[in-house]
Design a protein around this motif. Structure first.
Motif, PDB file in Angstrom:
ATOM      1  N   LEU A   1       0.820  -1.214   0.000  1.00 26.37           N
ATOM      2  CA  LEU A   1       0.000   0.000   0.000  1.00 26.37           C
ATOM      3  C   LEU A   1       0.853   1.263   0.000  1.00 26.37           C
ATOM      4  O   LEU A   1       0.400   2.328   0.415  1.00 26.37           O
ATOM      5  N   GLU A   2       2.082   1.154  -0.477  1.00 27.86           N
ATOM      6  CA  GLU A   2       2.978   2.309  -0.452  1.00 27.86           C
ATOM      7  C   GLU A   2       2.701   3.289  -1.589  1.00 27.86           C
ATOM      8  O   GLU A   2       2.939   4.473  -1.455  1.00 27.86           O
ATOM      9  N   GLN A   3       2.222   2.795  -2.700  1.00 23.62           N
ATOM     10  CA  GLN A   3       1.985   3.661  -3.857  1.00 23.62           C
ATOM     11  C   GLN A   3       0.510   3.616  -4.242  1.00 23.62           C
ATOM     12  O   GLN A   3       0.057   2.668  -4.868  1.00 23.62           O
ATOM     13  N   LEU A   4      -0.197   4.657  -3.842  1.00 23.70           N
ATOM     14  CA  LEU A   4      -1.634   4.712  -4.115  1.00 23.70           C
ATOM     15  C   LEU A   4      -2.009   5.962  -4.904  1.00 23.70           C
ATOM     16  O   LEU A   4      -3.062   6.551  -4.695  1.00 23.70           O
ATOM     17  N   ASP A   5      -1.138   6.357  -5.812  1.00 23.10           N
ATOM     18  CA  ASP A   5      -1.400   7.541  -6.633  1.00 23.10           C
ATOM     19  C   ASP A   5      -2.672   7.409  -7.460  1.00 23.10           C
ATOM     20  O   ASP A   5      -3.303   8.405  -7.810  1.00 23.10           O
ATOM     21  N   PHE A   6      -3.050   6.170  -7.771  1.00 20.70           N
ATOM     22  CA  PHE A   6      -4.222   5.952  -8.622  1.00 20.70           C
ATOM     23  C   PHE A   6      -5.513   6.429  -7.952  1.00 20.70           C
ATOM     24  O   PHE A   6      -6.521   6.638  -8.626  1.00 20.70           O
ATOM     25  N   LEU A   7      -5.490   6.616  -6.634  1.00 23.83           N
ATOM     26  CA  LEU A   7      -6.697   7.071  -5.937  1.00 23.83           C
ATOM     27  C   LEU A   7      -7.149   8.438  -6.430  1.00 23.83           C
ATOM     28  O   LEU A   7      -8.335   8.769  -6.380  1.00 23.83           O
ATOM     29  N   ASP A   8      -6.203   9.226  -6.913  1.00 20.87           N
ATOM     30  CA  ASP A   8      -6.520  10.577  -7.395  1.00 20.87           C
ATOM     31  C   ASP A   8      -6.596  10.660  -8.919  1.00 20.87           C
ATOM     32  O   ASP A   8      -6.677  11.745  -9.478  1.00 20.87           O
ATOM     33  N   ASP A   9      -6.588   9.507  -9.565  1.00 26.38           N
ATOM     34  CA  ASP A   9      -6.650   9.465 -11.029  1.00 26.38           C
ATOM     35  C   ASP A   9      -8.107   9.657 -11.479  1.00 26.38           C
ATOM     36  O   ASP A   9      -8.933   8.752 -11.326  1.00 26.38           O
ATOM     37  N   ILE A  10      -8.405  10.815 -12.027  1.00 24.89           N
ATOM     38  CA  ILE A  10      -9.787  11.119 -12.412  1.00 24.89           C
ATOM     39  C   ILE A  10     -10.239  10.296 -13.627  1.00 24.89           C
ATOM     40  O   ILE A  10     -11.440  10.190 -13.906  1.00 24.89           O
ATOM     41  N   ALA A  11      -9.273   9.716 -14.343  1.00 26.66           N
ATOM     42  CA  ALA A  11      -9.614   8.925 -15.522  1.00 26.66           C
ATOM     43  C   ALA A  11      -9.995   7.486 -15.160  1.00 26.66           C
ATOM     44  O   ALA A  11     -10.583   6.764 -15.965  1.00 26.66           O
ATOM     45  N   MET A  12      -9.665   7.076 -13.940  1.00 30.09           N
ATOM     46  CA  MET A  12      -9.950   5.705 -13.515  1.00 30.09           C
ATOM     47  C   MET A  12     -11.329   5.641 -12.872  1.00 30.09           C
ATOM     48  O   MET A  12     -11.696   6.486 -12.050  1.00 30.09           O
ATOM     49  N   SER A  13     -12.101   4.649 -13.231  1.00 35.74           N
ATOM     50  CA  SER A  13     -13.458   4.512 -12.710  1.00 35.74           C
ATOM     51  C   SER A  13     -13.465   4.105 -11.238  1.00 35.74           C
ATOM     52  O   SER A  13     -12.460   3.603 -10.707  1.00 35.74           O
ATOM     53  N   PHE A  14     -14.589   4.311 -10.600  1.00 37.30           N
ATOM     54  CA  PHE A  14     -14.772   3.930  -9.198  1.00 37.30           C
ATOM     55  C   PHE A  14     -14.476   2.447  -8.994  1.00 37.30           C
ATOM     56  O   PHE A  14     -13.698   2.057  -8.119  1.00 37.30           O
ATOM     57  N   ARG A  15     -15.080   1.614  -9.825  1.00 35.09           N
ATOM     58  CA  ARG A  15     -14.897   0.165  -9.686  1.00 35.09           C
ATOM     59  C   ARG A  15     -13.440  -0.231  -9.908  1.00 35.09           C
ATOM     60  O   ARG A  15     -12.903  -1.082  -9.181  1.00 35.09           O
ATOM     61  N   ALA A  16     -12.806   0.356 -10.889  1.00 43.59           N
ATOM     62  CA  ALA A  16     -11.409   0.027 -11.186  1.00 43.59           C
ATOM     63  C   ALA A  16     -10.504   0.351 -10.001  1.00 43.59           C
ATOM     64  O   ALA A  16      -9.561  -0.380  -9.696  1.00 43.59           O
ATOM     65  N   LYS A  17     -10.796   1.465  -9.321  1.00 41.43           N
ATOM     66  CA  LYS A  17      -9.993   1.856  -8.155  1.00 41.43           C
ATOM     67  C   LYS A  17     -10.165   0.853  -7.014  1.00 41.43           C
ATOM     68  O   LYS A  17      -9.190   0.475  -6.363  1.00 41.43           O
ATOM     69  N   VAL A  18     -11.396   0.442  -6.774  1.00 36.94           N
ATOM     70  CA  VAL A  18     -11.649  -0.530  -5.707  1.00 36.94           C
ATOM     71  C   VAL A  18     -10.935  -1.841  -6.003  1.00 36.94           C
ATOM     72  O   VAL A  18     -10.248  -2.411  -5.140  1.00 36.94           O
ATOM     73  N   ILE A  19     -11.089  -2.324  -7.239  1.00 34.53           N
ATOM     74  CA  ILE A  19     -10.476  -3.598  -7.621  1.00 34.53           C
ATOM     75  C   ILE A  19      -8.957  -3.510  -7.557  1.00 34.53           C
ATOM     76  O   ILE A  19      -8.279  -4.430  -7.089  1.00 34.53           O
ATOM     77  N   ASN A  20      -8.426  -2.387  -8.015  1.00 35.51           N
ATOM     78  CA  ASN A  20      -6.976  -2.187  -7.987  1.00 35.51           C
ATOM     79  C   ASN A  20      -6.459  -2.230  -6.550  1.00 35.51           C
ATOM     80  O   ASN A  20      -5.433  -2.841  -6.251  1.00 35.51           O
ATOM     81  N   LEU A  21      -7.179  -1.578  -5.649  1.00 33.90           N
ATOM     82  CA  LEU A  21      -6.779  -1.548  -4.248  1.00 33.90           C
ATOM     83  C   LEU A  21      -6.832  -2.942  -3.630  1.00 33.90           C
ATOM     84  O   LEU A  21      -5.909  -3.357  -2.923  1.00 33.90           O
ATOM     85  N   VAL A  22      -7.903  -3.661  -3.901  1.00 30.74           N
ATOM     86  CA  VAL A  22      -8.048  -5.014  -3.355  1.00 30.74           C
ATOM     87  C   VAL A  22      -6.921  -5.916  -3.860  1.00 30.74           C
ATOM     88  O   VAL A  22      -6.327  -6.690  -3.096  1.00 30.74           O
ATOM     89  N   LYS A  23      -6.607  -5.808  -5.132  1.00 30.12           N
ATOM     90  CA  LYS A  23      -5.545  -6.640  -5.712  1.00 30.12           C
ATOM     91  C   LYS A  23      -4.201  -6.415  -5.031  1.00 30.12           C
ATOM     92  O   LYS A  23      -3.378  -7.330  -4.929  1.00 30.12           O
ATOM     93  N   ARG A  24      -3.986  -5.207  -4.567  1.00 26.26           N
ATOM     94  CA  ARG A  24      -2.708  -4.884  -3.941  1.00 26.26           C
ATOM     95  C   ARG A  24      -2.475  -5.667  -2.651  1.00 26.26           C
ATOM     96  O   ARG A  24      -1.334  -5.870  -2.250  1.00 26.26           O
ATOM     97  N   ARG A  25      -3.531  -6.099  -2.011  1.00 21.74           N
ATOM     98  CA  ARG A  25      -3.369  -6.874  -0.776  1.00 21.74           C
ATOM     99  C   ARG A  25      -2.768  -8.253  -1.041  1.00 21.74           C
ATOM    100  O   ARG A  25      -2.240  -8.891  -0.129  1.00 21.74           O
ATOM    101  N   TYR A  26      -2.863  -8.703  -2.291  1.00 22.61           N
ATOM    102  CA  TYR A  26      -2.329 -10.028  -2.624  1.00 22.61           C
ATOM    103  C   TYR A  26      -0.892  -9.963  -3.150  1.00 22.61           C
ATOM    104  O   TYR A  26      -0.235 -10.978  -3.306  1.00 22.61           O
ATOM    105  N   ILE A  27      -0.437  -8.752  -3.427  1.00 21.24           N
ATOM    106  CA  ILE A  27       0.889  -8.565  -4.008  1.00 21.24           C
ATOM    107  C   ILE A  27       2.004  -9.225  -3.200  1.00 21.24           C
ATOM    108  O   ILE A  27       2.807  -9.977  -3.759  1.00 21.24           O
TER     109      ILE A  27
END
Length: 212
Positions: A78-104
């Motif tokens: 969870l060190e790099q979460l710049d995508f949270l402020d990416d206005i081009a990324m959809s709500f769902r994509a942000k949630v899924i991206n965040l969840v995936k990071r827990r498995y990294i």
């Protein structure tokens, strides 16, 4: 123990393993996974091709080595979460991206030490409550995940993307438990991080369907 490169996903570290401190950490990771915290300093030093002088130059104790090793390899997703402020990324994509990071961390370590059985992760996880600093790091890590997810949800509610008639904090907490629970299930039951991730993402997507 010869290791040329360490590939570690999102914070991607690709480094030649010529650092004494890194060799000790990587060796310790393997031994802690194999047998837990009971591994002795002398064995770690020997397998790392180091010396007691070098060990104590970098670490004041096995406790410090254990905490730093776990922090490095399991709490860095969870060190790099710049995508949270990416206005081009959809709500769902942000949630899924965040969840995936827990498995990294688990997926990366599994690739790094492919011979390790999934059940061996319990040798490390079971030690969290026994080490105050590590226990605190574990709690902070979970809170960081919840906080990032809450940030995504609040913004989506403000924009009318998701419904507002629910407790966002509680929902985020439940998703956090779902993710962590799937990891434990993968370790104990399925022995596969990929299966855990797939099942969790399916559940999260269904939940998002209800929210949108």
């Amino acid at each position: 123990m010869i290791i040329d490169k360490l590939f570690y996903n999102s914070f991607i570290v690709i480094e030649a393993m010529n650092s004494t401190k890194e060799k000790i950490k990587v060796t310790a990771l393997q031994l802690f996974l194999e047998r837990g915290y009971s591994v002795g300093i002398n064995e770690i030093i020997e397998k790392a091709g180091s010396s007691k002088g070098s060990f104590y130059h970098h670490f004041k104790s096995k406790e410090q080595l254990f905490v730093e090793t776990v922090d490095r390899y399991f709490f860095s997703d969870l060190e790099q979460l710049d995508f949270l402020d990416d206005i081009a990324m959809s709500f769902r994509a942000k949630v899924i991206n965040l969840v995936k990071r827990r498995y990294i961390p688990f997926k990366a370590v599994n690739k790094f030490l492919p011979h390790q059985k999934m059940i061996n992760y319990l040798n490390v996880i079971s030690e969290y409550p026994k080490h105050k600093e590590l226990n605190e790091k574990s709690k902070i890590h979970f809170e960081n995940f919840i906080g990032a997810l809450e940030k995504i949800m609040v913004r989506a509610a403000e924009k009318g993307i998701i419904k507002k008639n629910f407790d966002i904090r509680t929902l985020c907490f439940q998703i956090g438990l779902l993710v962590d629970g799937s990891l434990v299930d993968a370790i104990i039951m399925h022995h596969s991080i990929s299966k855990a991730e797939e099942g969790c993402l399916s559940a999260v997507n269904q939940l998002l369907d209800l929210l949108e």
